[in-house]
Enzyme design. Structure first.
Site, PDB file in Angstrom:
ATOM      1  N   CYS A 105      46.503  19.473  -8.934  1.00  0.00           N
ATOM      2  CA  CYS A 105      45.851  18.534  -7.915  1.00  0.00           C
ATOM      3  C   CYS A 105      45.031  20.456  -8.012  1.00  0.00           C
ATOM      4  CB  CYS A 105      45.778  17.892  -7.486  1.00  0.00           C
ATOM      5  SG  CYS A 105      44.236  16.865  -6.835  1.00  0.00           S
ATOM      6  N   HIS A 189      48.398  13.929 -10.266  1.00  0.00           N
ATOM      7  CA  HIS A 189      50.062  14.161  -9.510  1.00  0.00           C
ATOM      8  C   HIS A 189      50.822  13.489  -9.518  1.00  0.00           C
ATOM      9  CE1 HIS A 189      47.498  15.942  -5.971  1.00  0.00           C
ATOM     10  NE2 HIS A 189      46.646  14.808  -6.220  1.00  0.00           N
ATOM     11  N   GLU A 191      53.682  14.434  -9.204  1.00  0.00           N
ATOM     12  CA  GLU A 191      55.137  14.488  -8.027  1.00  0.00           C
ATOM     13  C   GLU A 191      54.810  13.114  -6.600  1.00  0.00           C
ATOM     14  OE1 GLU A 191      51.890  15.557  -5.556  1.00  0.00           O
ATOM     15  OE2 GLU A 191      51.911  15.638  -7.680  1.00  0.00           O
TER      16      GLU A 191
END
Length: 250
Positions: A105, A189, A191
């Protein structure tokens, strides 16, 4: 001192956001969990230049991850810590080719900006959702069983002009790879989880949200519960991060 031929990988995580609220720690924990799922004996260390801390010595690490953040990289002048990080990116790419860089990001945008790309605000404002990211031919070859990745998105700025020496695994510069194979970045993202995204929504200034009403936030919370491919995507990324690298540990 750097020792070769040991069995422990070293990973540095550069946190680029203020550690306010539980969601911030949860995001760091998510990174660590995904790294250790791929490399159970990896050593994971955290760095926080945003709080005045040092940056890692890149050559001491197999992989350095640059997290998301909120600092506006479209400004003509940036804060001291941001300028130092941009210099660190350039120096690492030039001087530590064995150290892989993974930008997520804001990290994706910072790497592009540091290496000659351009960042701008996206049309339509902030995007907070779980969305499908269609992969091009290179992306499908990298991620094997996927024609698209469904990932969390939480951003309002994008890369509109890529740096030289990069190719892309998805349209609109969503997922990038340096031609040298040293650097990989995601606008999305991999994660992130629903809990983390919902925590960010709850902690944000309502002006950041398209519909800050209780009903709008409730709809957003529901959207963020969608199934995503982050864990599977991150596993592929860890295979890339450690493939062909000589182990470096202290």
């Amino acid at each position: 001192m750097i020792a070769k031929n040991t069995s422990r990988r070293r990973v540095a995580i550069i946190r680029n956001y203020k550690l306010d609220g539980q969601w911030g720690q949860d995001m760091l924990d998510s990174f660590s969990k995904l790294i250790l799922a791929a490399e159970p004996y990896a050593v994971v260390q955290h760095f926080q230049p945003i709080d005045g801390g040092p940056l890692p010595e890149a050559s001491n690490y197999d992989l350095v991850i640059l997290t998301g953040g909120t600092y506006d990289l479209t400004q003509p002048e940036v804060d001291i810590w941001v300028a130092a990080l941009l210099d660190w990116i350039r120096n690492t790419v030039a001087s530590s080719p064995q150290t892989k860089l993974l930008g997520i990001c804001w990290g994706h945008q910072a790497i592009a900006h540091a290496l000659g790309g351009k960042i701008a605000y996206r049309e339509g404002g902030t995007l907070i959702d779980v969305v499908d990211i269609p992969l091009n031919q290179d992306g499908q070859a990298f991620f094997k069983d996927f024609k698209a990745l469904r990932l969390h998105k939480f951003h309002k700025r994008i890369v509109i002009e890529p740096p030289p020496g990069f190719h892309y695994l998805a349209d609109n510069y969503e997922i990038s790879m340096s031609d040298s194979n040293q650097v990989m970045t995601f606008q999305g993202h991999p994660e992130m989880t629903a809990k983390i995204a919902q925590g960010i929504v709850n902690a944000r200034d309502p002006s950041y949200l398209g519909d800050p009403s209780p009903e709008g936030i409730a709809r957003l919370h529901n959207d963020l519960e969608k199934i995503e491919d982050g864990k599977k995507a991150f596993s592929k990324v860890m295979s890339w991060a450690f493939a062909g690298n000589t182990l470096v540990t202290s």
